[in-house]
Scaffold this active site. Structure first.
Site, PDB file in Angstrom:
ATOM      1  N   LYS A 214      78.299  65.086  44.982  1.00 24.08           N
ATOM      2  CA  LYS A 214      79.154  64.582  45.725  1.00 24.08           C
ATOM      3  C   LYS A 214      77.756  65.292  46.844  1.00 24.08           C
ATOM      4  CE  LYS A 214      83.273  66.189  45.330  1.00 24.08           C
ATOM      5  NZ  LYS A 214      84.940  66.354  46.640  1.00 24.08           N
TER       6      LYS A 214
ATOM      7  N   TYR B 116      90.521  58.011  45.763  1.00 26.09           N
ATOM      8  CA  TYR B 116      90.876  58.632  46.682  1.00 26.09           C
ATOM      9  C   TYR B 116      91.848  57.469  46.988  1.00 26.09           C
ATOM     10  CZ  TYR B 116      86.964  61.760  46.629  1.00 26.09           C
ATOM     11  OH  TYR B 116      86.087  63.047  46.113  1.00 26.09           O
TER      12      TYR B 116
ATOM     13  N   ASN C  31      83.005  70.737  48.220  1.00 22.67           N
ATOM     14  CA  ASN C  31      82.626  71.684  46.934  1.00 22.67           C
ATOM     15  C   ASN C  31      82.097  71.209  46.264  1.00 22.67           C
ATOM     16  OD1 ASN C  31      84.391  69.540  46.616  1.00 22.67           O
ATOM     17  ND2 ASN C  31      86.766  70.116  46.627  1.00 22.67           N
TER      18      ASN C  31
ATOM     19  N   HIS D 207      82.718  66.411  41.715  1.00 17.25           N
ATOM     20  CA  HIS D 207      84.726  66.479  42.005  1.00 17.25           C
ATOM     21  C   HIS D 207      84.544  65.996  40.191  1.00 17.25           C
ATOM     22  CE1 HIS D 207      87.578  63.141  41.405  1.00 17.25           C
ATOM     23  NE2 HIS D 207      86.637  62.210  40.502  1.00 17.25           N
TER      24      HIS D 207
ATOM     25  N   GLU E  96      88.044  56.554  35.833  1.00 21.63           N
ATOM     26  CA  GLU E  96      86.943  56.763  36.455  1.00 21.63           C
ATOM     27  C   GLU E  96      85.870  56.102  35.712  1.00 21.63           C
ATOM     28  OE1 GLU E  96      88.544  60.250  39.465  1.00 21.63           O
ATOM     29  OE2 GLU E  96      87.237  60.805  37.483  1.00 21.63           O
TER      30      GLU E  96
HETATM   31  P1  CMP Z   1      88.223  67.205  45.548  1.00 23.58           P
HETATM   32  O1  CMP Z   1      89.312  67.968  44.700  1.00 23.58           O
HETATM   33  O2  CMP Z   1      87.350  66.276  44.279  1.00 23.58           O
HETATM   34  O3  CMP Z   1      88.878  65.882  45.590  1.00 23.58           O
HETATM   35  C1  CMP Z   1      90.022  65.175  47.426  1.00 23.58           C
HETATM   36  C2  CMP Z   1      88.392  65.573  48.229  1.00 23.58           C
HETATM   37  O4  CMP Z   1      89.219  65.923  49.491  1.00 23.58           O
HETATM   38  C3  CMP Z   1      88.414  67.656  47.637  1.00 23.58           C
HETATM   39  O5  CMP Z   1      87.630  67.656  46.495  1.00 23.58           O
HETATM   40  C4  CMP Z   1      88.193  68.236  49.324  1.00 23.58           C
HETATM   41  O6  CMP Z   1      86.478  67.218  48.887  1.00 23.58           O
HETATM   42  C5  CMP Z   1      88.776  67.033  49.761  1.00 23.58           C
HETATM   43  N1  CMP Z   1      90.145  67.533  50.264  1.00 23.58           N
HETATM   44  C6  CMP Z   1      90.361  68.023  49.253  1.00 23.58           C
HETATM   45  N2  CMP Z   1      91.446  69.097  51.089  1.00 23.58           N
HETATM   46  C7  CMP Z   1      91.142  68.610  51.532  1.00 23.58           C
HETATM   47  C8  CMP Z   1      91.299  68.918  53.920  1.00 23.58           C
HETATM   48  N3  CMP Z   1      91.801  70.254  54.000  1.00 23.58           N
HETATM   49  N4  CMP Z   1      90.512  69.292  54.222  1.00 23.58           N
HETATM   50  C9  CMP Z   1      89.009  68.306  54.049  1.00 23.58           C
HETATM   51  N5  CMP Z   1      88.968  67.541  52.997  1.00 23.58           N
HETATM   52  C10 CMP Z   1      89.769  68.068  51.961  1.00 23.58           C
END
Ligand code: CMP
Length: 159
Positions: A13, A53, A116, A119, A130
């Site tokens: 990311k 998403y 984070n 993905h 994907e």
């Molecule tokens: P990922 O689980 O890879 O895919 C969905 C993404 O949404 C997650 O990683 C985070 O990057 C983002 N995400 C999930 N929860 C939140 C949140 N509460 N606030 C902002 N971003 C979020």
């Protein structure tokens, strides 16, 4: 689920790009024994992100997530290995960096609940979708990896 060689998609990311963590993260996947069969840099757009998403489209963070994911180009990869989908999710750790175990990518490198680092596909069905979403047939490579003899048992290599 029977044990088998699987493919999984990871996206490094924008925070991984900006924080110079590409080598660190890809290195962890390589050291685990995952085979890189596709790897490229792409600029995500609204169309790709709305599809990727889709399950988050009604969440309050959706707009912010899209803005973040298209802020700079990202690196996408297809990794192949024995039970790769669950193995990669273990290495990556749970969504929130501040909850992730030390030793995982998010546990070691992220403290955010949303920025984070990476993905990873969460199921066989998602992984198939994907791979198709991000890669053309001729962007995936089938080649012999010389460490397979030592990474896997003979039985595992044939599954
Ligand atoms: P990922 O689980 O890879 O895919 C969905 C993404 O949404 C997650 O990683 C985070 O990057 C983002 N995400 C999930 N929860 C939140 C949140 N509460 N606030 C902002 N971003 C979020």
């Amino acid at each position: 689920m029977p044990d088998k060689i699987e493919r999984t998609v990871v996206i490094l990311k924008p925070d991984a790009m900006q924080r110079n963590l590409l080598g660190e993260v890809i290195g962890r996947f390589e050291r685990k024994g995952l085979k890189i069969i596709g790897l490229k840099m792409i600029q995500l757009d609204d169309m790709a992100l709305d599809e990727h998403y889709e399950h988050h489209k009604d969440k309050p963070f959706f707009k912010e997530l899209k803005g973040f994911m298209k802020s700079v180009p990202v690196v996408v990869a297809v990794l192949e290995g024995y039970n790769a989908i669950s193995a990669v999710r273990l290495i990556v750790g749970p969504t929130k960096g501040y909850e992730a175990d030390a030793g995982s990518i998010r546990g070691d490198l992220s403290i955010s609940g949303s920025s984070n680092i990476v993905h990873a596909s969460d199921s066989e069905e998602t992984s198939l979708a994907e791979v198709k979403r991000f890669f053309k047939e001729d962007e995936l490579f089938d080649y012999a990896k010389i460490d397979y003899e030592f990474l896997y048992s003979e039985r595992e290599r044939k599954t």
